[in-house]
Design a protein around this motif. Sequence first.
Motif, PDB file in Angstrom:
ATOM      1  N   GLU A   1     -58.671  24.221  41.291  1.00 35.66           N
ATOM      2  CA  GLU A   1     -57.323  24.741  41.120  1.00 35.66           C
ATOM      3  C   GLU A   1     -56.942  24.685  39.639  1.00 35.66           C
ATOM      4  O   GLU A   1     -57.327  23.752  38.928  1.00 35.66           O
ATOM      5  CB  GLU A   1     -56.319  23.914  41.931  1.00 35.66           C
ATOM      6  CG  GLU A   1     -56.608  23.845  43.415  1.00 35.66           C
ATOM      7  CD  GLU A   1     -57.470  22.668  43.835  1.00 35.66           C
ATOM      8  OE1 GLU A   1     -57.556  22.413  45.066  1.00 35.66           O
ATOM      9  OE2 GLU A   1     -58.053  21.993  42.967  1.00 35.66           O
ATOM     10  N   SER A   2     -56.152  25.666  39.203  1.00 36.29           N
ATOM     11  CA  SER A   2     -55.713  25.686  37.811  1.00 36.29           C
ATOM     12  C   SER A   2     -54.392  26.444  37.702  1.00 36.29           C
ATOM     13  O   SER A   2     -53.971  27.121  38.645  1.00 36.29           O
ATOM     14  CB  SER A   2     -56.761  26.356  36.913  1.00 36.29           C
ATOM     15  OG  SER A   2     -56.958  27.702  37.297  1.00 36.29           O
ATOM     16  N   GLY A   3     -53.761  26.302  36.543  1.00 32.58           N
ATOM     17  CA  GLY A   3     -52.547  27.062  36.278  1.00 32.58           C
ATOM     18  C   GLY A   3     -51.269  26.246  36.311  1.00 32.58           C
ATOM     19  O   GLY A   3     -50.199  26.756  35.979  1.00 32.58           O
ATOM     20  N   GLY A   4     -51.357  24.976  36.724  1.00 35.80           N
ATOM     21  CA  GLY A   4     -50.162  24.155  36.764  1.00 35.80           C
ATOM     22  C   GLY A   4     -49.626  23.867  35.376  1.00 35.80           C
ATOM     23  O   GLY A   4     -50.362  23.893  34.384  1.00 35.80           O
ATOM     24  N   ALA A   5     -48.321  23.589  35.297  1.00 38.94           N
ATOM     25  CA  ALA A   5     -47.689  23.331  34.007  1.00 38.94           C
ATOM     26  C   ALA A   5     -46.309  22.740  34.220  1.00 38.94           C
ATOM     27  O   ALA A   5     -45.835  22.625  35.363  1.00 38.94           O
ATOM     28  CB  ALA A   5     -47.592  24.624  33.199  1.00 38.94           C
ATOM     29  N   LEU A   6     -45.672  22.398  33.127  1.00 39.79           N
ATOM     30  CA  LEU A   6     -44.275  22.007  33.130  1.00 39.79           C
ATOM     31  C   LEU A   6     -43.456  23.270  32.914  1.00 39.79           C
ATOM     32  O   LEU A   6     -43.686  24.006  31.946  1.00 39.79           O
ATOM     33  CB  LEU A   6     -44.008  21.003  32.010  1.00 39.79           C
ATOM     34  CG  LEU A   6     -42.545  20.663  31.715  1.00 39.79           C
ATOM     35  CD1 LEU A   6     -41.889  20.005  32.927  1.00 39.79           C
ATOM     36  CD2 LEU A   6     -42.448  19.765  30.482  1.00 39.79           C
ATOM     37  N   VAL A   7     -42.508  23.524  33.781  1.00 40.93           N
ATOM     38  CA  VAL A   7     -41.704  24.743  33.700  1.00 40.93           C
ATOM     39  C   VAL A   7     -40.252  24.402  34.015  1.00 40.93           C
ATOM     40  O   VAL A   7     -39.977  23.465  34.781  1.00 40.93           O
ATOM     41  CB  VAL A   7     -42.262  25.820  34.663  1.00 40.93           C
ATOM     42  CG1 VAL A   7     -42.176  25.353  36.098  1.00 40.93           C
ATOM     43  CG2 VAL A   7     -41.565  27.145  34.469  1.00 40.93           C
ATOM     44  N   GLN A   8     -39.343  25.149  33.437  1.00 45.72           N
ATOM     45  CA  GLN A   8     -37.927  24.921  33.679  1.00 45.72           C
ATOM     46  C   GLN A   8     -37.501  25.504  35.015  1.00 45.72           C
ATOM     47  O   GLN A   8     -38.119  26.470  35.508  1.00 45.72           O
ATOM     48  CB  GLN A   8     -37.100  25.554  32.563  1.00 45.72           C
ATOM     49  CG  GLN A   8     -37.260  24.860  31.221  1.00 45.72           C
ATOM     50  CD  GLN A   8     -36.295  25.384  30.189  1.00 45.72           C
ATOM     51  OE1 GLN A   8     -35.740  26.468  30.331  1.00 45.72           O
ATOM     52  NE2 GLN A   8     -36.086  24.620  29.134  1.00 45.72           N
ATOM     53  N   PRO A   9     -36.462  24.953  35.622  1.00 47.41           N
ATOM     54  CA  PRO A   9     -35.942  25.536  36.866  1.00 47.41           C
ATOM     55  C   PRO A   9     -35.649  27.018  36.680  1.00 47.41           C
ATOM     56  O   PRO A   9     -35.113  27.432  35.641  1.00 47.41           O
ATOM     57  CB  PRO A   9     -34.668  24.735  37.114  1.00 47.41           C
ATOM     58  CG  PRO A   9     -34.921  23.411  36.463  1.00 47.41           C
ATOM     59  CD  PRO A   9     -35.722  23.731  35.233  1.00 47.41           C
ATOM     60  N   GLY A  10     -36.014  27.801  37.674  1.00 47.31           N
ATOM     61  CA  GLY A  10     -35.847  29.241  37.594  1.00 47.31           C
ATOM     62  C   GLY A  10     -37.037  29.959  37.001  1.00 47.31           C
ATOM     63  O   GLY A  10     -37.107  31.194  37.039  1.00 47.31           O
ATOM     64  N   GLY A  11     -37.982  29.217  36.491  1.00 49.76           N
ATOM     65  CA  GLY A  11     -39.154  29.811  35.861  1.00 49.76           C
ATOM     66  C   GLY A  11     -40.209  30.232  36.866  1.00 49.76           C
ATOM     67  O   GLY A  11     -40.030  30.101  38.081  1.00 49.76           O
ATOM     68  N   SER A  12     -41.334  30.725  36.324  1.00 51.16           N
ATOM     69  CA  SER A  12     -42.428  31.230  37.156  1.00 51.16           C
ATOM     70  C   SER A  12     -43.763  30.664  36.697  1.00 51.16           C
ATOM     71  O   SER A  12     -43.930  30.335  35.519  1.00 51.16           O
ATOM     72  CB  SER A  12     -42.481  32.757  37.078  1.00 51.16           C
ATOM     73  OG  SER A  12     -41.300  33.343  37.570  1.00 51.16           O
ATOM     74  N   LEU A  13     -44.680  30.594  37.640  1.00 51.45           N
ATOM     75  CA  LEU A  13     -46.052  30.177  37.349  1.00 51.45           C
ATOM     76  C   LEU A  13     -46.972  30.888  38.316  1.00 51.45           C
ATOM     77  O   LEU A  13     -46.560  31.222  39.432  1.00 51.45           O
ATOM     78  CB  LEU A  13     -46.240  28.670  37.558  1.00 51.45           C
ATOM     79  CG  LEU A  13     -45.895  27.688  36.460  1.00 51.45           C
ATOM     80  CD1 LEU A  13     -46.121  26.268  36.953  1.00 51.45           C
ATOM     81  CD2 LEU A  13     -46.670  27.964  35.192  1.00 51.45           C
ATOM     82  N   THR A  14     -48.213  31.080  37.898  1.00 47.50           N
ATOM     83  CA  THR A  14     -49.244  31.587  38.794  1.00 47.50           C
ATOM     84  C   THR A  14     -50.395  30.593  38.824  1.00 47.50           C
ATOM     85  O   THR A  14     -50.977  30.276  37.784  1.00 47.50           O
ATOM     86  CB  THR A  14     -49.762  32.961  38.352  1.00 47.50           C
ATOM     87  OG1 THR A  14     -48.682  33.899  38.358  1.00 47.50           O
ATOM     88  CG2 THR A  14     -50.838  33.455  39.310  1.00 47.50           C
ATOM     89  N   LEU A  15     -50.689  30.102  40.018  1.00 43.66           N
ATOM     90  CA  LEU A  15     -51.812  29.192  40.217  1.00 43.66           C
ATOM     91  C   LEU A  15     -53.037  29.975  40.667  1.00 43.66           C
ATOM     92  O   LEU A  15     -52.911  30.995  41.354  1.00 43.66           O
ATOM     93  CB  LEU A  15     -51.467  28.135  41.260  1.00 43.66           C
ATOM     94  CG  LEU A  15     -50.184  27.330  41.027  1.00 43.66           C
ATOM     95  CD1 LEU A  15     -50.038  26.284  42.129  1.00 43.66           C
ATOM     96  CD2 LEU A  15     -50.177  26.696  39.657  1.00 43.66           C
ATOM     97  N   SER A  16     -54.201  29.478  40.297  1.00 41.20           N
ATOM     98  CA  SER A  16     -55.460  30.087  40.716  1.00 41.20           C
ATOM     99  C   SER A  16     -56.315  29.056  41.440  1.00 41.20           C
ATOM    100  O   SER A  16     -56.303  27.872  41.089  1.00 41.20           O
ATOM    101  CB  SER A  16     -56.238  30.605  39.500  1.00 41.20           C
ATOM    102  OG  SER A  16     -55.523  31.608  38.825  1.00 41.20           O
ATOM    103  N   CYS A  17     -57.056  29.524  42.428  1.00 40.52           N
ATOM    104  CA  CYS A  17     -57.981  28.672  43.178  1.00 40.52           C
ATOM    105  C   CYS A  17     -59.321  29.396  43.229  1.00 40.52           C
ATOM    106  O   CYS A  17     -59.419  30.459  43.839  1.00 40.52           O
ATOM    107  CB  CYS A  17     -57.450  28.436  44.577  1.00 40.52           C
ATOM    108  SG  CYS A  17     -58.685  27.749  45.712  1.00 40.52           S
ATOM    109  N   SER A  18     -60.321  28.812  42.602  1.00 37.28           N
ATOM    110  CA  SER A  18     -61.646  29.398  42.583  1.00 37.28           C
ATOM    111  C   SER A  18     -62.533  28.648  43.574  1.00 37.28           C
ATOM    112  O   SER A  18     -62.606  27.413  43.548  1.00 37.28           O
ATOM    113  CB  SER A  18     -62.230  29.298  41.169  1.00 37.28           C
ATOM    114  OG  SER A  18     -63.542  29.810  41.133  1.00 37.28           O
ATOM    115  N   ALA A  19     -63.197  29.399  44.440  1.00 38.43           N
ATOM    116  CA  ALA A  19     -64.063  28.810  45.461  1.00 38.43           C
ATOM    117  C   ALA A  19     -65.527  28.978  45.087  1.00 38.43           C
ATOM    118  O   ALA A  19     -65.907  29.965  44.448  1.00 38.43           O
ATOM    119  CB  ALA A  19     -63.794  29.455  46.812  1.00 38.43           C
ATOM    120  N   SER A  20     -66.351  28.012  45.525  1.00 32.58           N
ATOM    121  CA  SER A  20     -67.778  28.057  45.198  1.00 32.58           C
ATOM    122  C   SER A  20     -68.557  28.905  46.199  1.00 32.58           C
ATOM    123  O   SER A  20     -69.762  29.083  46.049  1.00 32.58           O
ATOM    124  CB  SER A  20     -68.351  26.636  45.156  1.00 32.58           C
ATOM    125  OG  SER A  20     -68.247  26.019  46.423  1.00 32.58           O
ATOM    126  N   ALA A  21     -67.880  29.383  47.225  1.00 32.17           N
ATOM    127  CA  ALA A  21     -68.540  30.194  48.244  1.00 32.17           C
ATOM    128  C   ALA A  21     -67.806  31.513  48.410  1.00 32.17           C
ATOM    129  O   ALA A  21     -66.670  31.669  47.967  1.00 32.17           O
ATOM    130  CB  ALA A  21     -68.560  29.446  49.580  1.00 32.17           C
TER     131      ALA A  21
END
Length: 117
Positions: A6-26
């Motif tokens: 998993e990747s993409g986490g961060a510190l963000v202000q309320p109301g903000g946006s983020l996109t997380l990614s999940c890479s699988a080995s299969a």
Amino acid sequence: QVQFVESGGALVQPGGSLTLSCSASASMFSIGVMAWYRQAPGKQRELVASIELVPRVATTYYADSVKGRFAISRNNAKNTVYLQMNSLKAEDTAVYYCNRPGGAYSWGQGTQVTVSS
């Protein structure tokens, strides 16, 4: 054994946006369904969203707490699942994980999302 990163986490202000990614080995075709979970400090891990990986038109599920704010999507060619998170709230603060629903495979290290001003 399938592994997830998993990747993409961060510190963000309320109301903000983020996109997380999940890479699988299969291949996503062998996994079938993928889900995002989260675990806040002192709380149990909870299911946030899930998506079917095989059908051309995938069925999705969202927890009531994120419905209308989060969107789960996939890129089967990249063996990757995404979680677009909008209008983030302090209560979204947690470590986010991906896995097959029910936690069928080993858990990854997760990615930390902190929503704070």
